[in-house]
Every structure is written in C-alpha cells, then in structure tokens.
Design a protein around this motif. Structure first.
Motif, PDB file in Angstrom:
ATOM      1  N   THR A 110       0.830  -1.202   0.000  1.00  0.00           N
ATOM      2  CA  THR A 110       0.000   0.000   0.000  1.00  0.00           C
ATOM      3  C   THR A 110       0.869   1.258   0.000  1.00  0.00           C
ATOM      4  O   THR A 110       0.656   2.189  -0.776  1.00  0.00           O
ATOM      5  N   ASP A 134      -7.703  -4.433  -1.896  1.00  0.00           N
ATOM      6  CA  ASP A 134      -7.536  -5.277  -0.713  1.00  0.00           C
ATOM      7  C   ASP A 134      -8.802  -5.108   0.126  1.00  0.00           C
ATOM      8  O   ASP A 134      -8.951  -4.152   0.873  1.00  0.00           O
ATOM      9  N   ARG A 137      -9.547  -6.146   4.762  1.00  0.00           N
ATOM     10  CA  ARG A 137      -9.431  -5.332   5.962  1.00  0.00           C
ATOM     11  C   ARG A 137      -9.873  -3.914   5.642  1.00  0.00           C
ATOM     12  O   ARG A 137      -9.299  -3.265   4.770  1.00  0.00           O
ATOM     13  N   GLN A 143      -6.379   3.164   4.552  1.00  0.00           N
ATOM     14  CA  GLN A 143      -4.968   3.517   4.437  1.00  0.00           C
ATOM     15  C   GLN A 143      -4.667   4.097   3.055  1.00  0.00           C
ATOM     16  O   GLN A 143      -3.999   5.133   2.923  1.00  0.00           O
ATOM     17  N   ASP A 186      -3.698  -1.845  -5.736  1.00  0.00           N
ATOM     18  CA  ASP A 186      -3.161  -2.342  -4.478  1.00  0.00           C
ATOM     19  C   ASP A 186      -3.953  -3.579  -4.075  1.00  0.00           C
ATOM     20  O   ASP A 186      -5.145  -3.501  -3.809  1.00  0.00           O
TER      21      ASP A 186
HETATM   22 MG    MG Z   1      -1.849  -3.007   2.198  1.00  0.00          MG
END
Ligand code: MG
Ligand code: GDP
Length: 439
Positions: A110, A134, A137, A143, A186
């Motif tokens: 990331t 992703d 999570r 993020q 990502d």
């Molecule tokens: Mg990551």
C-alpha cells in the motif's frame, strides 16, 4: 551472507601478492556464501567462474594492489549479478497503463502504491488512479484513501463487500473516462503464501492483463524474501521487484538472490515510510552494501596510493601529540587534491549523500585555493602556532592572500575544530585498540 564475504575479503584485502591458491580459497568462500543465501547453484557457478578468471588474470596480477583488485572484481561481478539500472516503468500503447502490486501482508504494497504514484506524477508527469483492491481489511482501504488525500490523487474503492476483480475492472473503466494514464492496483496480501491468495491474484491478473506486476518484498525478511519472490514469480509472472525497508540495517543478501533466482529486475528500493522515499534501485550501491563498506574501500585505495606509509605514520603521531600545524594542514590538502575531485571523494563516504549540506559545504575547489593562499601568506611561526595570531597579523595575511579577515578567521576556526576532532578521534582510537577509527 555479508559476514562470510567480509571475512574472506578481509583475508585477501591486504595482500601484496595474490596467488592462485589465495584466489581459490576466496572464491570457495564466496561460493559458499552465495549458496547459503539460496542463490541458484548455476548462477553461483557462473559467478565464481567469472571472478576466478578475472582474479588470476592480468588485471589483478599486474596491479600494484592485487588484494584490493580482487575485491574490485568481486564487487563488479556482484553488481552485474543484480542487473543494471532498471527503474523504467512500462507505458501501454493505449492508456491507462495498469500496474498490479502484489506481495505478502506488511511487505509495503500500500505504501509503495502511494510512493509509485507520487514518483509517476513527479518524475513523469503522470496522472495515476489508485485502486483499493484489498477488501479483507477495512483499514487497508482507509490507508490507501489517506494516502490519496495526502497526495491529492483519486482513489477508487468500493468497500469490503465488492469482488476485487470487479473493483479492478471498474477502476480501469473510470480511469479511461477521467483520463488517468496509470492505474495502480493495491491488492491483498497474506502472512504466508496460500492458494486462495494466489487464486485471487491470478484472477485479477487474467482479467485486467496488467502492463506491470510489481512484487513488493520486505528486504528485512532476508532469505524468506527470496522464497516469496520465487513463488509469486512462478504464479504471476512478475515484471519487476520493489525491495522495501532498505533503510533498515539489512545488508541486502536478499537483493542478490532475488535477481538471481527470479531473473526479474529489482526496479525500486523503499528507503523509508514517507511517500518520497522511493528510489531507483542501484545494483552498484547494493554491491557495496553487501561488501559492507560503502565505497570506503575505494576511498582507502585512493588515499593509500597518495599517502605513503611513512607519511601516514608521521601524521598519526602528530595527531596524537597535537603538534599538527597549519603546514601539515596545507600538505594534507595537497594530498587530498591529488586524489581527485572533492565531490567525488565525498560521494564515496557511506551515507554522505544523505548528509544534506555536505555537498554545498565549503569544499569546492575555489575555496581550497583560497585556503591555500591564506596559509601561504602566513609566516612559519604563525603556521606552527596560530595562537599568536592577532588582529594586525590577520590583516596582513588577508592582504597578502587577497582574501578578507573574516575568511582568515573562518579558516583558523576550522583548523582549531579539526584539531579538536583529531584529539577526540585519537583518544577513541586508543580506547578501542587498533583499527577502531574508521566507521
Ligand atoms: Mg496493504
Ligand atoms: P502492505 O500490507 O503490503 O500493504 O504493507 P504497508 O504498505 O501497509 O506497509 C507495512 C508497514 O511497512 C507500514 O508501517 C509502512 O509504513 C512500512 N513501510 C513500507 N515501506 C517501507 C520502507 O521502505 N521503509 C520503512 N522503514 N518502512 C516501510
């Protein structure tokens, strides 16, 4: 890896004469070190063969410092092994160019997605779209979104319910519409390689048909990194590797093996957590790092060829009893200048490129001319004992050298500081015993 190499290197370094037996022993050590590091045995075999050939060849045997010459050969071959400068990124015929980031959890995917986007915009004037694929999570999506905000760049996300393949496809469609010329996907990682992860990545891969697949590998994980690289490469035909956390104290054996095992270029190196801490990977620097001594070796080599041993001993004595004078200073300066351009020398000090300001410090050639002129305008007595310097002496010196009094003062201060530093250094050296000073 580095320890082993260093041992054999220490052994051969000081040798005035290198015999075939020496070379044999050294290459045996190098071979073991590389094999221990999981480097493919065929690669090792070739590597050792090349080193051997060169080491017993003319370039080494006829040089004045064969021991060091051998090390140079090892370093050059190491550099070769890691490939040349490979920091190019593909450009698709029809935009957007799609880059897929893959790797284990925590490797730095990331972060590197953000860094890469930053690099593409800053150095290539591109306009990337970041894609949060992703979905396992929620924190991972956040993020990336935070990075997007920091960079002021668009982030495509659909929450944790969506399917990563759909996300990737929709993101690419949106990029076309909004004229984003790069799409950086990502993806999710796992703590270990597993089939589900690989299955998902392969599915994304076959759907979006990426122009680049960047494998992000944590350099701190050492030889594990090599195994990881191997399996990812087998399944996904990786196009390049990004080695992260090279700012840590890893020696970089992984770098060597990854290229050797996967035959995929290491393109970039992550040098910190910040978004601008991504660098093109330099095999040469890495080779120095693996040899564990920066370019200090070359520096010492150069110094040795300029300063003969008697002079060096004399100088050390002077440093020790603090009788180092401005005349010695002048002589030293002359020697340094004989070694070559100053910025080149400074570039060889490990970490010097990080010391901002050092490059612009008062070390350009012109300044040296001025310093020389100032010292040459001093009397013998002044050079031996600058403490007698008063205002009228300084004025005379300034006039004689065509400089001004503040420059004379600055030089005297520098000289004093240097003497202080020498004192400290020699004291430390005394404590640590022989050979302590250089590091
Ligand atoms: Mg990551
Ligand atoms: P991911 O799970 O592969 O997406 O990994 P992340 O991008 O979330 O990174 C995991 C951790 O490694 C974070 O704390 C990052 O700040 C840190 N990190 C990533 N790259 C680097 C690097 O080059 N140097 C250092 N020191 N930390 C890094």
């Amino acid at each position: 890896l580095a320890d082993r190499l260093q041992n054999s290197i220490q052994k051969i370094k000081g040798k005035g004469k290198v015999t075939e037996a020496d070379v044999k022993e050294m290459t045996r050590e190098v071979r073991l070190a590389l094999l221990e590091a999981d480097v493919n045995f065929k690669v090792v075999k070739d590597f050792v063969k090349r080193v051997k050939e060169r080491a017993v060849g003319q370039e080494v045997m006829q040089s004045l410092t064969p021991g060091q010459q051998v090390i140079k050969v090892v370093k050059e071959e190491l550099t070769d092994l890691m490939g040349g400068d490979q920091s190019k990124i593909a450009v698709a015929n029809r935009p957007p160019t799609v880059i897929m980031m893959v790797g284990l959890q925590g490797a730095g995917k990331t972060t590197t997605t953000g860094k890469l986007a930053n690099h593409l915009r800053k150095n290539h004037n591109r306009n990337p779209l970041l894609v949060a694929a992703d979905v396992y999570r929620p924190a991972a999506i956040n993020q990336l979104e935070t990075l997007g905000t920091q960079l002021n760049m668009p982030v495509f996300s659909k929450g944790t319910e969506a399917n990563p393949v759909d996300i990737a496809n929709e993101a690419i469609a949106q990029a076309k519409e909004n004229h984003n010329d790069y799409v950086i996907i990502d993806t999710a990682g796992r703590l270990h390689i597993d089939e589900n992860l690989m299955g998902e990545l392969k599915e994304i891969h076959s759907n979006v048909n990426p122009d680049e697949v960047f494998l992000v590998v944590d350099a701190m994980t050492g030889q594990d990194a090599v195994n990881v690289a191997e399996s990812f490469n087998e399944q996904l035909d990786v196009s390049g590797v990004v080695l992260t956390k090279l700012d840590g104290d890893t020696r970089g054996g992984a770098a060597l093996s990854i290229k050797a095992v996967t035959d995929k270029p290491i393109k970039f190196a992550g040098m910190g957590e910040k978004l601008d801490q991504l660098e093109a990977f330099h095999p040469e620097r890495m080779a120095s790092r693996i040899l564990g001594m920066g370019d200090v070796l070359t520096l010492i080599e150069k110094a040795q060829s300029e300063v003969n041993e008697d002079q060096a001993k004399e100088l050390e004595q002077k440093m020790r009893d603090a009788s180092f004078t401005l005349d010695d200073f002048l002589e030293q300066m002359g020697q340094v200048r004989n070694m070559g351009p100053l910025d080149e020398l400074i570039g060889m000090i490990p970490g010097a490129d990080k010391m901002k300001g050092l490059k612009n410090a008062n070390i350009d050639e012109k300044q040296l001319n001025h310093i020389e002129a100032i010292i040459q305008s001093m009397t013998k007595a002044e050079r031996n004992d600058p403490s007698i310097m008063n205002a009228s002496r300084k004025k005379r010196i300034a006039k004689g050298s065509g400089r001004n009094v503040s420059e004379v003062n600055r030089l005297l201060k520098q000289f004093n500081d240097m003497k202080k530093m020498m004192k400290q250094m020699t004291n430390q050296k005394g404590k640590k015993g022989k050979g302590g000073g250089f590091k």
